[in-house]
Design a protein around this motif. Structure first.
Motif, PDB file in Angstrom:
ATOM      1  N   PRO A  77       0.831  -1.206   0.000  1.00 15.84           N
ATOM      2  CA  PRO A  77       0.000   0.000   0.000  1.00 15.84           C
ATOM      3  C   PRO A  77       0.865   1.254   0.000  1.00 15.84           C
ATOM      4  N   ALA A  84      -3.940   3.621  -1.879  1.00 18.83           N
ATOM      5  CA  ALA A  84      -4.877   2.524  -1.616  1.00 18.83           C
ATOM      6  C   ALA A  84      -6.312   2.949  -1.903  1.00 18.83           C
ATOM      7  N   MET A  85      -6.714   4.096  -1.383  1.00 26.11           N
ATOM      8  CA  MET A  85      -8.095   4.532  -1.589  1.00 26.11           C
ATOM      9  C   MET A  85      -8.353   4.911  -3.050  1.00 26.11           C
ATOM     10  N   TYR A  87      -6.980   3.520  -5.572  1.00 28.42           N
ATOM     11  CA  TYR A  87      -7.139   2.257  -6.293  1.00 28.42           C
ATOM     12  C   TYR A  87      -8.569   1.734  -6.117  1.00 28.42           C
ATOM     13  N   ASN A  88      -9.067   1.766  -4.867  1.00 27.46           N
ATOM     14  CA  ASN A  88     -10.436   1.288  -4.623  1.00 27.46           C
ATOM     15  C   ASN A  88     -11.447   2.068  -5.458  1.00 27.46           C
ATOM     16  N   ARG A 466      -8.751 -11.018  -6.201  1.00 28.81           N
ATOM     17  CA  ARG A 466      -9.305  -9.771  -6.733  1.00 28.81           C
ATOM     18  C   ARG A 466      -9.214  -8.650  -5.705  1.00 28.81           C
ATOM     19  N   ARG A 467      -9.388  -7.419  -6.176  1.00 34.22           N
ATOM     20  CA  ARG A 467      -9.613  -6.237  -5.329  1.00 34.22           C
ATOM     21  C   ARG A 467      -8.413  -5.855  -4.481  1.00 34.22           C
ATOM     22  N   VAL A 468      -7.254  -6.506  -4.713  1.00 35.44           N
ATOM     23  CA  VAL A 468      -6.022  -6.074  -4.046  1.00 35.44           C
ATOM     24  C   VAL A 468      -4.939  -5.980  -5.110  1.00 35.44           C
ATOM     25  N   PHE A 469      -3.882  -5.210  -4.824  1.00 31.70           N
ATOM     26  CA  PHE A 469      -2.810  -5.139  -5.810  1.00 31.70           C
ATOM     27  C   PHE A 469      -1.554  -5.852  -5.330  1.00 31.70           C
ATOM     28  N   ARG A 472       1.205 -12.945  -5.760  1.00 34.10           N
ATOM     29  CA  ARG A 472       2.428 -13.732  -5.642  1.00 34.10           C
ATOM     30  C   ARG A 472       3.356 -13.432  -6.816  1.00 34.10           C
TER      31      ARG A 472
ATOM     32  N   HIS B 146      -9.962 -10.077   0.353  1.00 29.29           N
ATOM     33  CA  HIS B 146     -10.208  -9.694  -1.035  1.00 29.29           C
ATOM     34  C   HIS B 146     -11.633  -9.217  -1.268  1.00 29.29           C
ATOM     35  N   TYR B 148     -13.611  -5.414  -0.663  1.00 33.14           N
ATOM     36  CA  TYR B 148     -13.353  -4.049  -0.204  1.00 33.14           C
ATOM     37  C   TYR B 148     -13.917  -3.863   1.191  1.00 33.14           C
ATOM     38  N   SER B 151     -10.658   2.070   3.965  1.00 35.12           N
ATOM     39  CA  SER B 151      -9.387   2.696   3.597  1.00 35.12           C
ATOM     40  C   SER B 151      -8.185   1.809   3.907  1.00 35.12           C
ATOM     41  N   HIS B 153      -8.039  -1.400   3.617  1.00 30.79           N
ATOM     42  CA  HIS B 153      -8.262  -2.705   2.985  1.00 30.79           C
ATOM     43  C   HIS B 153      -6.970  -3.374   2.536  1.00 30.79           C
ATOM     44  N   HIS B 154      -6.094  -2.590   1.904  1.00 28.39           N
ATOM     45  CA  HIS B 154      -4.900  -3.213   1.325  1.00 28.39           C
ATOM     46  C   HIS B 154      -3.863  -3.611   2.371  1.00 28.39           C
ATOM     47  N   THR B 155      -4.027  -3.109   3.591  1.00 34.61           N
ATOM     48  CA  THR B 155      -3.077  -3.489   4.644  1.00 34.61           C
ATOM     49  C   THR B 155      -3.592  -4.683   5.438  1.00 34.61           C
TER      50      THR B 155
END
Lengths: 838, 173
Positions: A77, A84-85, A87-88, A466-469, A472, B146, B148, B151, B153-155
């Protein structure tokens, strides 16, 4: 609730007598901006739709490129091009924009332009409503754009899952604006759906039966039905969500059991038909193109149509396959797996019919054919990979991974490919110019390469969540390939846009029919067609398309409802010789669109019952007031405007020969309203079951006021009938008196309701007190909104009746208002026991 | 009746496809024994989880790893923005025996995806996602959210560590 009284107000004047002083067509020339603001002609509106949709394609495409840039490597992130936000937001809005503001409107553009030509209609049944649905679409698109500048746009995925979608978890004003945009978009779809269904069912040329309807029109007819019903469910979902966000009801709050599952049901009940809503127009375009470029009628035409009808029906019973990972019991999941596999069967039939048509024909590989064939190949890949997802056991593995992403992009973007095929196919018809064939073929080569480079590696990297960047490291290669493919696909779109733009300016003039072996009616008229479409009255009675002498039929059309009943023979009984003038311009659709935008922007500032403080709050409050006032004014003005449209029922209208256009429109609108109320009532029942049916008590302590209201409404229905009877007896006093009585009874209903609410509020039972209170206030509130809309119309009718309207033999408006009013009463008969007694 | 050569070909190909699909499904269910998520986990008030009143519910326990007579039971809370346990301390489970996971959320919908395994579910507030999985090999698996969830989420990440049965310290029971 702008869509409530549209069909009615439009209809009130569509039946106006001819002979009012209208100029020939009022319409400024094409180079004038004013023309595009006021036009109600289906071809102009179609072009507006296409151009706007292309803009949103670019918008959504830029977001997609940002996503692919972020996916270039696995990221922590805060690294990469997007926070991060951000991207969402980018992913959520990419999905929303492509699904709602690009693909469907893009198809609507073709439908607007082509369907009336194919069925032999001079325009849609309600031209102003057609313009209105475009302006509502544009307003909703501007709202989406604005949402990025109001803190943050919606950042919870295009599925808007609960409870993340409520202000407690997503407090930005922009998120409310996004939801509002979807509400306005749904309104646009409903208005458009009513219009197209009335048109296709009622305004076909003589001799053009349902069986001989061209396939593109067939596909659009089914799309319009699916849109009407599915979007009503979505409208219910987003209205409830808006109420949670703006008024503070607690449907989706995490404290209620079942709120989040309720959302998934409501959303996916819409969401799966939406897949076919997106794909059907492309399928129809592909079928037309396959026939033209193989010089062969489609194989098994009847079965092709039957398959489309089956898919349209089945699309409403597969939604739970989007919810296999929620805690639904296994038996239900298995059932939905079966229906899902079942829906692939008619599709197999259609795919085989298309392939077989090619095999039996002699194919010419012009650009439209290349795209259409490409679309078929991509759809087959997308369809087969989807069957894996439909199987419950495999879905546990694949769900939430890039397999799904790859699958639905193959399906959805194969639909886009089919529509691009349509764009090249109909471009000469719509612009009167020929596109550059070499550039067209080149664009296809780039497009097909880019498409597969972009989406196929995602199947291979399917283990990516999905939904994350973060993913692996072994998938880096595939993701980079996909990112490169995205750029190539983007270049292909630029090539397409360049080719078409260049051809509009400097292309050769196109012939009326540039394609050998084309069979549909749009190729029988000039490119582009004149404003009235046809050189005479189109007719298929002799077995092939002919244009008959215009005057006789047109005069009969002006007689409106009376001529409508006797079908194709109307032409024979004419002879007054007075020329009919049909309008093509109105200021009111664009005005209503503008005030809808202002209203939505203003109300988006409202959060859980209060506006922001200071200058910002003042802006939002001001916009709300200005918008609502403007909206009421412009709707009234549109209702009062004299606007003559073409009437239907002169040709084929089976099975609706005896139903006048406006009446048909009203019935279709009420069908969507049934789904809307059904979803609201269903939501209340769902929450009650989750809560425990017997622990749930009605909010009003005393059912008596509710009972009184039941009697008041039933009586008011009776007085509407009295008004109609009085109108038939040509008694102006009788009409005014009966309508006034209706108005007073409705007012009594509202007063009774207001007292009940004030008492409840004073006892501390607010909208946010409990989920019980929320469902009670919102569901009966929606009904109350319908009553208020009805009373506003009643006031308008009283005013018109006072001035002598409806007693001159044109009492249809009263009848159609009656339909609406009786419907509102019937809904109350369901609400009363549910919210007062049980 | 004359059946055209192409039609027979299509018929054959589609039959093969149908058989292949059914085969895949049966293999998926019987072969790798893919974990099923259904309603067996039951429901729980999100507020009970949020306030930590686990004694008020009979289908969820204090988060942690329990070695019971019925096998290893793991109770996980997915919340904004961590897994408990999982994020601050890894979830340690033994290899070679079935592990039952019970996951729920007190706030919004989360995801629970174990990278490189077939553990993959949605975590919906108010519902307990229940599934069983057997890790054949020791090693570490990252947990990813995975869905949403806001804010952070990615952490929102965690870890499952699969150890030899001999190294597995029973946890509480």
């Amino acid at each position: 609730m702008t869509d409530d009284n549209q069909p009615r107000t439009d209809g009130g004047t569509a039946t106006a007598l001819p002979g009012d002083s209208h100029d020939d067509d009022h319409l400024p020339p094409r180079w004038s901006l004013k023309r595009w603001l006021v036009t109600t002609n289906h071809k102009d509106v179609g072009l507006l739709y296409l151009a706007t949709a292309m803009f949103f394609l670019v918008f959504g495409g830029v977001l997609a490129l940002l996503i692919r840039a972020q996916m270039w490597s696995p990221r922590a992130p805060g690294t990469g091009v997007l926070s991060a936000m951000a991207y969402n937001q980018a992913v959520s809005l990419h999905g929303l924009i492509m699904v709602f503001w690009f693909i469907s409107p893009f198809a609507t553009g073709f439908a607007n332009y082509i369907v009336p030509l194919q069925i032999g209609a001079e325009d849609l049944a309600f031209p102003r409503l057609n313009a209105l649905s475009y302006w509502l679409y544009l307003a909703s698109g501007i709202l989406v754009f604005a949402s990025f500048f109001q803190g943050s746009s919606f950042a919870g995925g295009w599925t808007l899952y609960a409870p993340l979608n409520i202000p407690a978890f997503m407090p930005s004003i922009g998120a409310t604006t996004t939801v509002f945009a979807i509400v306005v978009f749904c309104a646009s779809i409903t208005v458009g759906g009513v219009n197209f269904l009335t048109t296709i069912h009622r305004m076909r040329a003589p001799g053009l039966t349902m069986r001989s309807l061209p396939l593109f029109t067939w596909s659009w007819l089914l799309t319009a039905w699916m849109m009407l019903l599915a979007f009503a469910a979505l409208l219910a979902a987003v209205m409830i969500l808006l109420s949670d966000r703006m008024l503070g009801t607690t449907y989706f709050a995490a404290t209620t059991a079942g709120g989040s599952v309720l959302w998934t049901h409501l959303f996916w009940f819409f969401g799966h038909p939406e897949v076919y809503i997106v794909f059907f127009p492309a399928l129809g375009a592909m079928a037309e193109i396959f026939q033209t470029f193989s010089g062969n009628r489609i194989v098994g035409r009847k079965w092709f149509i039957v398959s489309m009808v089956l898919v349209a029906l089945q699309s409403f019973i597969v939604w739970m396959h989007h919810m296999f990972l929620t805690s639904i019991n296994l038996e239900v999941k298995t059932l939905f797996m079966a229906t899902t596999i079942g829906i692939s069967l008619p599709f197999d039939l259609m795919v085989f019919a298309l392939i077989y048509t090619l095999i039996k024909g002699r194919i010419r590989w012009d650009t439209p054919m290349l795209y259409a064939f490409g679309a078929l190949v991509l759809f087959i890949v997308g369809g087969i990979t989807g069957v894996f997802l439909g199987a419950v056991v495999l879905d546990y593995e694949f769900r939430g991974t890039y397999w799904v992403v790859a699958h639905f992009h193959y399906v959805m973007v194969s639909g886009v490919t089919g529509l691009i095929a349509g764009l090249f196919y109909w471009f000469p018809k719509m612009t009167g110019k020929t596109y550059d064939e070499f550039l067209g073929k080149l664009s296809f080569a780039v497009y097909f390469t880019g498409f597969n480079l972009l989406y196929f590696p995602l199947f291979l990297a399917w283990g990516t969540p999905r939904r994350v960047f973060a993913y692996r490291p072994e998938y880096v290669g595939w993701h980079r390939l996909a990112s490169v493919g995205a750029v190539i696909l983007g270049i292909a779109f630029l090539l397409i846009i360049y080719n078409l733009a260049k051809s509009i300016v400097a292309g050769d003039d196109a012939a009326a029919n540039p394609w050998p072996y084309s069979t549909t009616a749009e190729w029988a008229v000039a490119s582009p067609p004149p404003i009235e479409n046809f050189p005479g009255k189109p007719s298929y009675v002799s077995g092939s398309l002919e244009f008959l002498d215009d005057d006789a039929t047109a005069a009969a059309a002006a007689d409106g409802g009376t001529a409508a009943t006797d079908g194709g023979h109307a032409a024979l009984e004419s002879g007054h010789g007075d020329d009919v003038h049909v309008d093509h311009a109105s200021y009111w659709p664009v005005t209503i669109g503008l005030f809808t935008l202002v209203t939505a922007l203003g109300l988006s500032g409202l959060q859980v019952g209060s506006y922001p403080s200071g200058l910002e709050g003042l802006f939002y409050q001001g916009a709300s007031v200005l918008g609502v006032v403007g909206l009421l004014g412009s709707i009234t003005a549109m209702g009062y405007e004299n606007f003559t449209a073409h009437e239907g029922g002169l040709g084929e209208a089976w099975p609706f020969e005896g139903v006048e256009n406006t009446k048909m429109g009203m019935w279709v609108f009420l069908a969507s309203d049934v789904v809307l109320f059904g979803a609201f009532i269903g939501a209340a029942i769902f929450l009650r079951v989750a809560y425990g049916w017997t622990q749930w008590h009605p909010i009003p302590h005393n059912p008596i006021p509710g009972l009184v209201n039941t009697y008041l409404l039933l009586t008011s229905s009776f007085t509407v009938i009295l008004a109609l009877v009085a109108a038939q007896k040509r008694s102006r006093k009788g009409v005014v008196a009966s309508l006034t009585l209706t108005f007073l009874l409705g007012l009594g209903f509202l007063a009774n309701k207001a007292i009940e609410w004030v008492v409840l509020f004073s006892e501390g039972t607010g909208l946010d007190s409990s989920v019980r209170a929320s469902t009670y206030y919102l569901t009966t509130g929606l009904h109350m909104g319908h009553v208020i809309a009805g009373l506003l119309v009643t006031a308008y009718l009283i005013w018109r009746a006072w001035n002598g309207a409806y007693t001159d033999g044109n009492d249809e408006t009263l009848e159609y208002f009656g339909l609406y009013w009786h419907f509102v009463d019937i809904v109350w008969l369901f609400l009363f026991p549910l919210f007062y007694i049980v | 009746m004359h059946v055209h050569r192409f039609e027979r070909l299509w018929f054959g190909v589609s039959l093969v496809l149908i058989v292949a699909f059914i085969g895949t499904i049966i293999y998926g269910a019987v072969g790798p024994g893919i974990a099923m998520v259904d309603d067996s986990g039951g429901t729980v008030e999100p507020s009970v989880i949020a306030d930590g009143n686990y004694e008020q519910t009979n289908n969820f326990r204090e988060p942690g790893v329990y070695d019971t007579e019925d096998g290893v039971e793991v109770y996980v809370i997915a919340r904004q923005y961590f897994f408990q346990p999982g994020t601050t301390e890894p979830i340690r489970v033994p290899a070679g025996e079935p592990i039952s996971f019970h996951v729920t959320s007190p706030d919004v919908t989360h995801g629970f995806n174990l990278a490189g395994t077939n553990v993959n579910t949605m975590v919906i507030p108010g519902q307990v996602a229940e599934f069983s999985v057997t890790f054949e090999e020791t090693g570490e698996h990252g947990i990813v959210c995975h869905e949403y969830c806001g804010s952070g989420h990615h952490t929102m990440e965690g870890q499952v560590v699969v150890v030899e049965q001999s190294e597995f310290e029973g946890g509480e029971n």
